[in-house]
Design a protein around this motif. Structure first.
Motif, short mmCIF file in Angstrom:
data_model
loop_
_atom_site.label_atom_id
_atom_site.label_comp_id
_atom_site.label_asym_id
_atom_site.label_seq_id
_atom_site.Cartn_x
_atom_site.Cartn_y
_atom_site.Cartn_z
N ALA A 120 0.83 -1.21 0.00
CA ALA A 120 0.00 0.00 0.00
C ALA A 120 0.86 1.26 0.00
CB ALA A 120 -0.93 -0.01 1.21
N PHE A 121 1.94 1.26 0.77
CA PHE A 121 2.82 2.43 0.81
C PHE A 121 3.57 2.59 -0.51
CE2 PHE A 121 2.48 2.40 5.52
CZ PHE A 121 2.22 3.75 5.69
N ARG A 122 3.92 1.50 -1.16
CA ARG A 122 4.59 1.61 -2.46
C ARG A 122 3.66 2.22 -3.50
NH1 ARG A 122 8.17 -3.30 -4.52
NH2 ARG A 122 8.55 -1.64 -6.05
N LEU A 123 2.40 1.80 -3.49
CA LEU A 123 1.43 2.40 -4.40
C LEU A 123 1.19 3.87 -4.06
CD1 LEU A 123 -1.17 -0.53 -4.66
CD2 LEU A 123 0.52 0.17 -6.37
N LEU A 124 1.17 4.16 -2.76
CA LEU A 124 0.97 5.55 -2.34
C LEU A 124 2.14 6.43 -2.76
CD1 LEU A 124 -0.66 7.66 -0.70
CD2 LEU A 124 0.61 6.90 1.32
N ALA A 125 3.36 5.88 -2.67
CA ALA A 125 4.54 6.67 -3.02
C ALA A 125 4.57 7.02 -4.51
CB ALA A 125 5.81 5.91 -2.63
N ARG A 126 3.96 6.19 -5.36
CA ARG A 126 3.93 6.50 -6.79
C ARG A 126 3.07 7.72 -7.08
NH1 ARG A 126 3.21 0.50 -9.56
NH2 ARG A 126 5.25 -0.36 -8.87
N ARG A 127 2.01 7.88 -6.32
CA ARG A 127 1.11 9.02 -6.54
C ARG A 127 1.44 10.20 -5.63
NH1 ARG A 127 -3.46 7.85 -9.45
NH2 ARG A 127 -3.77 5.66 -9.98
N TRP A 128 2.08 9.91 -4.52
CA TRP A 128 2.38 10.95 -3.53
C TRP A 128 3.83 10.73 -3.08
CZ3 TRP A 128 1.76 10.98 2.28
CH2 TRP A 128 1.82 12.29 2.79
N PRO A 129 4.79 11.49 -3.62
CA PRO A 129 6.22 11.25 -3.30
C PRO A 129 6.55 11.19 -1.82
CG PRO A 129 6.01 12.79 -5.12
CD PRO A 129 4.62 12.55 -4.62
N PRO A 130 5.96 12.02 -0.95
CA PRO A 130 6.30 11.89 0.48
C PRO A 130 5.89 10.56 1.11
CG PRO A 130 5.33 14.05 0.04
CD PRO A 130 5.13 13.21 -1.19
N GLY A 131 5.10 9.73 0.37
CA GLY A 131 4.70 8.45 0.94
C GLY A 131 5.87 7.55 1.26
N ALA A 132 6.95 7.65 0.48
CA ALA A 132 8.13 6.83 0.77
C ALA A 132 8.76 7.23 2.10
CB ALA A 132 9.15 6.98 -0.37
N ALA A 133 8.83 8.54 2.35
CA ALA A 133 9.38 9.00 3.63
C ALA A 133 8.47 8.61 4.79
CB ALA A 133 9.57 10.52 3.59
N LEU A 134 7.15 8.65 4.57
CA LEU A 134 6.22 8.21 5.63
C LEU A 134 6.41 6.73 5.93
CD1 LEU A 134 3.82 8.65 7.49
CD2 LEU A 134 2.31 8.29 5.54
N SER A 135 6.64 5.93 4.88
CA SER A 135 6.89 4.50 5.10
C SER A 135 8.15 4.28 5.93
CB SER A 135 7.01 3.80 3.75
OG SER A 135 7.35 2.44 3.92
#
Length: 342
Positions: A29-44
């Motif tokens: 879910a976080f990987r999919l989120l990071a594709r649409r929202w770059p800060p998602g990787a940092a949140l993960s």
């Protein structure tokens, strides 16, 4: 007994499998989120460790619930269940803090203070830094309350103490009156825009900049790198000067006492050359020379200049003063101040 151990191992495998599936699902879910929202990787990255720890605690709770004997209460199982419940509260508070602090840091990263006009960014930075402290304090207090309520004895004690809570709160408020006043003053300062981080202020006769605003005190960095620590209530009860409350641009003056024979027209004509040599220190808005006084054998000349912020204005004033003094010494030596005795 063999069947019991078999059931325990099956339950342990099921619990670990569920935890692993939960972690993998969250990772995807976080990987999919990071594709649409770059800060998602940092949140993960921020939430990875506490989330995995919480998944393990949930799995351990599920295992205990499935293999714990029904009916008879045993102190070992009760202690284990209580320990897992407390661990779950702690890890859950850790995860909540990680997520909330990440979101606040995300807002903080957008507030750039390395630009010329950074008043709004400094206000946002001041508020976010204070909200970070409030967030951690609130989560810790709620987590401690939940841990205490996990103990049956504490719950019973809480029911009996509730009747006298009003008296206790009054006594505590009186005892911590000064501390609470500073806390509320710190919250007020963060949101009433009276001061912000990096504001240029004059307090107690000292010029400095606001370095840090906490729940109970404010740190002012004096121009010579000293730190003045003031309680938050100082800025709500004592008048002070804030040079950059609305914008960072400032106007300053350079004053010189000269002889009556000074040629102010030539001095005024030379001022644009001085300002051109100032480079980026001058913002180009105001450079004006005036004669503001002429008494007691001296003529007072004032030069008004403007700059982007307080530190740059100080450097600009020094530059203008030094350039004019050098020009007067070379071009108009008769304009240098002197006393005449008849």
């Amino acid at each position: 007994m063999a069947l019991s151990w078999t059931n325990a191992l099956i339950a342990a495998g099921s619990a670990l499998g569920g935890a692993l599936a939960l972690v993998l699902a969250a990772h995807l879910a976080f990987r999919l989120l990071a594709r649409r929202w770059p800060p998602g990787a940092a949140l993960s990255d921020s939430a990875r460790v506490p989330f995995r720890a919480l998944a393990l605690v949930i799995a351990a709770n599920g295992w205990v619930a499935s293999v714990r004997p029904r009916g008879a209460e045993h102190w070992g199982w009760s202690a284990g269940a209580l320990g897992l419940r407390i661990t779950g509260i702690v890890v859950g508070a850790w995860l909540l803090c990680a997520v909330l602090l990440f979101l606040e840091d995300l807002t903080l990263g957008r507030a750039r203070t390395d630009v010329r006009d950074n008043r709004v960014a400094r206000r946002v930075r001041t508020q976010v830094l204070l909200v970070r402290r409030l967030t951690v304090a609130a989560v810790v207090v709620v987590a401690l309350g939940a841990i205490l309520l996990s103990f049956p004895g504490v719950r019973a004690l809480g029911a009996s103490v509730l009747a006298s809570a009003g008296l206790i709160s009054v006594v505590a408020a009186l005892a911590a009156q000064s501390t609470l006043a500073n806390v509320f003053a710190g919250i007020q300062l963060a949101f009433n825009d009276a001061i912000k981080v990096e504001d240029a202020v004059i307090v107690e006769g000292e010029w400095g900049t606001i370095e840090e605003i906490t729940l109970s005190y404010v740190v002012v960095r004096i121009w010579d790198d000293r730190r003045m620590i003031l309680p938050s209530t100082y800025f709500t009860t004592t008048p002070f000067q804030n040079w950059t409350r609305r914008n960072s641009e400032l106007m300053g003056s350079v004053e010189m006492d000269l002889d009556w024979r000074v040629d102010t027209d030539r001095l005024r004509a030379h001022l644009p050359t001085v300002m051109a040599a100032a480079g980026d220190m001058w913002d180009g808005r105001v450079s004006h020379l005036q004669v503001t006084d002429a008494v007691e054998g001296l003529v007072r000349v004032r030069v008004l200049v403007t700059s982007y912020d307080a530190p740059t204005l100080y450097d600009l004033r020094c530059h203008v003063r030094e350039a004019l003094v050098g020009w007067l010494r070379e071009e108009q030596p008769d304009a240098l101040p002197r006393w005449r005795i008849a």
